[in-house]
Scaffold this active site. Structure first.
Site, short mmCIF file in Angstrom:
data_model
loop_
_atom_site.label_atom_id
_atom_site.label_comp_id
_atom_site.label_asym_id
_atom_site.label_seq_id
_atom_site.Cartn_x
_atom_site.Cartn_y
_atom_site.Cartn_z
N GLU A 1 -5.47 -8.71 1.37
CA GLU A 1 -6.14 -8.20 2.56
C GLU A 1 -7.60 -7.94 2.25
O GLU A 1 -7.94 -7.36 1.23
CB GLU A 1 -5.51 -6.89 3.07
CG GLU A 1 -4.12 -7.04 3.65
CD GLU A 1 -3.60 -5.75 4.26
OE1 GLU A 1 -4.43 -4.90 4.67
OE2 GLU A 1 -2.37 -5.59 4.30
N GLU B 1 0.81 -1.22 0.00
CA GLU B 1 0.00 0.00 0.00
C GLU B 1 0.84 1.28 0.00
O GLU B 1 0.79 2.06 0.96
CB GLU B 1 -0.95 0.00 1.20
CG GLU B 1 -1.96 -1.12 1.17
CD GLU B 1 -3.06 -0.97 2.22
OE1 GLU B 1 -3.05 0.05 2.95
OE2 GLU B 1 -3.91 -1.86 2.32
#
Length: 500
Positions: A407, A225
């Protein structure tokens, strides 16, 4: 840092992403839903944005996943390892940030976390007991290279070799993330990601790991991320290193992407032909909040900041021009893009890791609104259909690259009952609905091969400390006792049956 729940947030003040710390049961703030149109590059198509209020009962759906589909769970180093000053580990930006008064709820830190550094073997036994086939974890950069560059800490490297070997002995496939936000503090002291040199230091670190573990790790993820580092670390200051500097933020974005490409190149000579590398990107399907032309236009640009700014340079070899033009108003990002950088950033990858938590709805003024039930994490609107939309959008716009979900999850107000169980039925319903959306995407041709629930166990949830729980496994932080929740047992059944 974003304002309170319900505030409309501008394009560059998107909802805080990284505590991932609240309860799915909170639906009191539900807003009316309507018809929305998801962004698919610059093309708008209709999608029914109905209210996804879940049925909490874990009923069977009859959906069968393809043979060979892999189920797993995910963690990150700073959130679970603890042992922050043990065996030569150096400090990271998160050690510094967490120990700064007022930065983390209750003044909590990751110094102990869930003590995984000492308890790794029994944790791997638990992963095996639950039936997980894949375990995605991150390596602590300052545990392996304490100063960010220079001497390698052999004790740190040996820990990860034991961890990987332990997984393989239990027939669990390791998936290794090189960077999950724990920049060595020594690098931060000389500029961190604002300093172009950090990208090259990251590539050196990546080569160290590839040489040490390349024979036993089949799947590598470079950066976790990068968008969250940009937004939370440099726009809002809610994450380490805690800055509020939008001019620097998008320089950081470019240097992280350069680091990704340099790492891919540095690792290749140490890996076998079947070993795969890719980034882990948190992607948000962006929808106009209404049917106006202004909302649709604003959503295209918002999507550029949320998705295309990261996908396009990695998979297409160029930045989206609309975003570059807009960024130029407030950041010198383009001045930091050197000749050859995009060729490096677009070094071929074989895998894209997708992390999906929520959609974003954009008004004609470029602000965000809420249209679905939220968890106690105010930024998280519960919309399983967004999983389908983002997966099919990737296939449409970027081709048939192999995908893995690394995720997806939510927090619940988990408490240990008098019978010693944790009944997190809300999490079961959430996962069931997202698994079903994933199944639909696979049926429609998406090349998705695995799914990792966030997270394996309760842990240090960044700026929220230990107050909120996202794990399949309950952790009593005083005793460090692990107890699988009802969702973990249900998930074991999904894995066993390879279906819902």
């Amino acid at each position: 840092m974003p304002g309170p729940v319900g505030r409309s947030l501008t394009r560059r003040a998107v909802p805080r992403r990284a505590g991932w710390t609240a309860a799915y049961a909170s639906t009191a703030a539900r807003a009316a839903t309507g018809v929305a149109t998801p962004i698919v590059a610059a093309t708008l198509t209709s999608s029914d944005a109905t209210d996804p209020t879940p049925d909490p009962s874990p009923t069977a759906t009859g959906l069968q996943f393809p043979d060979g589909f892999v189920w797993g769970a995910a963690t990150s180093a700073y959130q679970i390892e603890g042992a922050a000053a043990v065996d030569g580990r150096g400090p990271s930006v998160w050690d510094t940030f967490a120990k700064t008064p007022g930065r983390v709820r209750n003044g909590e830190t990751g110094d102990v976390a869930t003590d995984h550094y000492r308890r790794w073997s029994t944790d791997l036994d638990l992963i095996k007991e639950l039936g997980l086939r894949s375990y995605r974890f991150s390596v602590s950069w300052p545990r392996v290279v304490p100063g960010g560059s220079g001497p390698v800490n052999r004790k740190g490297l040996d820990f990860y070799r034991r961890l990987v070997d332990g997984l393989r002995e239990r027939d669990i496939t390791p998936m290794v993330t090189l960077y999950h936000w724990d920049t060595p503090q020594e690098l931060q002291d000389i500029g961190g990601w604002e300093n172009r040199d950090t990208a090259f230091r990251f590539a050196e670190y990546a080569a160290v790991l590839a040489e040490a573990l390349g024979d036993v790790v089949p799947n590598w993820l470079t950066l976790n991320e990068p968008k969250t580092v940009v937004q939370n670390g440099y726009l809002y200051g809610s994450h380490a290193p805690g800055k509020r500097d939008e001019a620097a933020a998008y320089v950081v974005a470019h240097h992280q992407l350069l680091a990704h490409g340099l790492a891919v190149q540095a690792m290749r000579p140490h890996l076998g032909p079947q070993t795969r590398i890719g980034p882990a990107l948190n992607l948000h399907p962006c929808y106009p909040a209404d049917e106006s032309a202004e909302a649709q236009q604003a959503t295209v640009l918002y999507d550029g900041y949320e998705n295309r700014l990261y996908l396009d340079p990695i998979l297409k070899g160029h930045y989206p021009q609309d975003v570059l033009d807009d960024v130029a108003r407030f950041s010198p990002m383009q001045q930091h893009i050197k000749d050859g950088d995009l060729e490096v950033i677009s070094s071929p990858v074989e895998l894209l890791a997708v992390q999906y938590y929520c959609p974003i709805y954009v008004t004609g003024a470029g602000e965000t609104v809420r249209k679905h039930p939220t968890s106690e994490a105010f930024w998280q609107q519960i919309y399983p259909e967004g999983m389908y939309d983002i997966l099919t959008r990737i296939k449409k716009d970027y081709g048939d690259i192999a995908l893995t979900i690394t995720e997806n999850g939510l927090p619940c107000p988990d408490v240990m009952g008098p019978d010693g169980t944790v009944q997190d039925t809300g999490r079961i319903a959430f996962l069931r609905d997202h698994f079903a959306a994933t199944h639909r995407a696979i049926t429609d041709g998406v090349n998705l091969e695995s799914y990792h629930v966030w997270s394996l166990m309760d842990n240090f949830e960044w700026q929220e400390g230990y107050d909120e729980r996202w794990g399949l496994v309950y952790v009593d932080y005083a005793s460090q006792q692990r107890t699988p929740k009802a969702s973990a047992r249900w998930y074991s059944g999904v894995i066993r049956d390879n279906g819902l």
